[in-house]
Design an enzyme around this catalytic site. Sequence first.
Site, PDB file in Angstrom:
ATOM      1  N   GLY A   7       0.777  -1.238   0.000  1.00 11.93           N
ATOM      2  CA  GLY A   7       0.000   0.000   0.000  1.00 11.93           C
ATOM      3  C   GLY A   7       0.805   1.282   0.000  1.00 11.93           C
ATOM      4  CB  SER A   8       4.280   2.242  -0.794  1.00 10.52           C
ATOM      5  OG  SER A   8       4.513   1.830  -2.108  1.00 10.52           O
ATOM      6  CG  ASN A   9       1.930   3.251  -5.835  1.00 11.75           C
ATOM      7  OD1 ASN A   9       2.283   4.292  -6.372  1.00 11.75           O
ATOM      8  ND2 ASN A   9       2.599   2.105  -5.968  1.00 11.75           N
ATOM      9  NE  ARG A  62      -9.408 -15.388 -12.731  1.00 16.96           N
ATOM     10  CZ  ARG A  62      -8.355 -15.054 -11.989  1.00 16.96           C
ATOM     11  NH1 ARG A  62      -8.379 -14.003 -11.218  1.00 16.96           N
ATOM     12  NH2 ARG A  62      -7.252 -15.773 -12.038  1.00 16.96           N
ATOM     13  CG  MET A  87      -0.830  -8.004  -6.270  1.00 25.36           C
ATOM     14  SD  MET A  87       0.021  -7.251  -7.672  1.00 25.36           S
ATOM     15  CE  MET A  87       0.988  -8.646  -8.239  1.00 25.36           C
ATOM     16  NE  ARG A  88      -7.485 -13.055  -7.198  1.00 26.88           N
ATOM     17  CZ  ARG A  88      -7.093 -14.320  -7.346  1.00 26.88           C
ATOM     18  NH1 ARG A  88      -5.899 -14.694  -6.952  1.00 26.88           N
ATOM     19  NH2 ARG A  88      -7.896 -15.197  -7.896  1.00 26.88           N
ATOM     20  CG  HIS A 106       2.591  -2.054 -15.370  1.00 27.62           C
ATOM     21  ND1 HIS A 106       2.415  -3.306 -14.839  1.00 27.62           N
ATOM     22  CD2 HIS A 106       3.612  -2.163 -16.246  1.00 27.62           C
ATOM     23  CE1 HIS A 106       3.290  -4.130 -15.376  1.00 27.62           C
ATOM     24  NE2 HIS A 106       4.033  -3.468 -16.240  1.00 27.62           N
ATOM     25  CG  ASP A 142      -0.011  -4.825 -16.531  1.00 25.39           C
ATOM     26  OD1 ASP A 142      -0.686  -4.248 -15.660  1.00 25.39           O
ATOM     27  OD2 ASP A 142       0.721  -5.798 -16.287  1.00 25.39           O
ATOM     28  CB  ALA A 170       9.263   7.482 -10.491  1.00 23.87           C
TER      29      ALA A 170
HETATM   30  C1  GRF Z   1       3.628  -1.095  -7.374  1.00 26.46           C
HETATM   31  O1  GRF Z   1       4.905  -1.293  -7.911  1.00 26.46           O
HETATM   32  C2  GRF Z   1       2.615  -0.910  -8.474  1.00 26.46           C
HETATM   33  O2  GRF Z   1       3.128  -0.287  -9.603  1.00 26.46           O
HETATM   34  C3  GRF Z   1       2.240  -2.342  -8.815  1.00 26.46           C
HETATM   35  O3  GRF Z   1       2.237  -3.016  -7.590  1.00 26.46           O
HETATM   36  C4  GRF Z   1       3.126  -2.367  -6.684  1.00 26.46           C
HETATM   37  C5  GRF Z   1       2.317  -2.041  -5.465  1.00 26.46           C
HETATM   38  O4  GRF Z   1       3.099  -1.517  -4.415  1.00 26.46           O
HETATM   39  N1  GRF Z   1       0.972  -2.379  -9.532  1.00 26.46           N
HETATM   40  P1  GRF Z   1       2.361  -0.814  -3.202  1.00 26.46           P
HETATM   41  O5  GRF Z   1       1.400  -1.836  -2.608  1.00 26.46           O
HETATM   42  O6  GRF Z   1       1.648   0.390  -3.725  1.00 26.46           O
HETATM   43  O7  GRF Z   1       3.454  -0.453  -2.238  1.00 26.46           O
END
Ligand code: GRF
Length: 213
Positions: A7-9, A62, A87-88, A106, A142, A170
């Site tokens: 969850g860093s994004n 699904r 991630m699904r 991505h 993607d 980035a």
């Molecule tokens: C990131 O690299 C994003 O681009 C990809 O999965 C990763 C998720 O990282 N889709 P986080 O959970 O946001 O830290």
Amino acid sequence: MLISGRGSNLQALIDAFGPQVPGSPVRIVLVLSNRADARGLERAARAGLRTAVIDHKSFSTRDDFDSAMDREIRAAGAEFVALAGFMRLLTARFVTSWQDRMINIHPALLPAFPGLDTHKRALQAGVRFHGATVHFVRHETDIGPIIAQAAVPVLPGDDEQTLAARVLEAEHRLYPFALRLVAEGKVRVEEERVTIAAANFASSAVLNPAGPV
Ligand code: GRF
């Protein structure tokens, strides 16, 4: 916001658009994870956001899983979906019902390196630049109209970890930048390409929040 892990994004999006930000063009109404142990859930809870877990393993298809997510998302009043490390694979039905209202980040400069292990593959290919892409989601993994990209150099001596860290930094600038463009109504999709309506976006360098390399 849909997540599966760290969850860093998500954190970057919370920092940009969370409840603490006055006048934010985005209101985060739900953080939904398919995994109960996703660290992003703690980040969301800490920010006072509504969270939910829908475990994909409790569904036999699904389609059933995606329908359950869809109900939860709509019940929260969401008008837009941001995938942040979710991630699904999503069904065509789900993707179509959120057409042009669902974006993803991505960790590569699409259309190069779709799929997994992007940093390893970038190093193997010997590319000089790597980066990240925010795009509208289409049924193929993607693929989809590109909203914004951030490029980073691949430096001599890089390994998967150092390159991943540079790209992730980035990403954390790119995702809020791209979502803001969408939320402010500056993004249009025409014939599967994005045009940005903004007065001073004359050069594509301006669209790169990482700045010229
Ligand atoms: C990131 O690299 C994003 O681009 C990809 O999965 C990763 C998720 O990282 N889709 P986080 O959970 O946001 O830290």
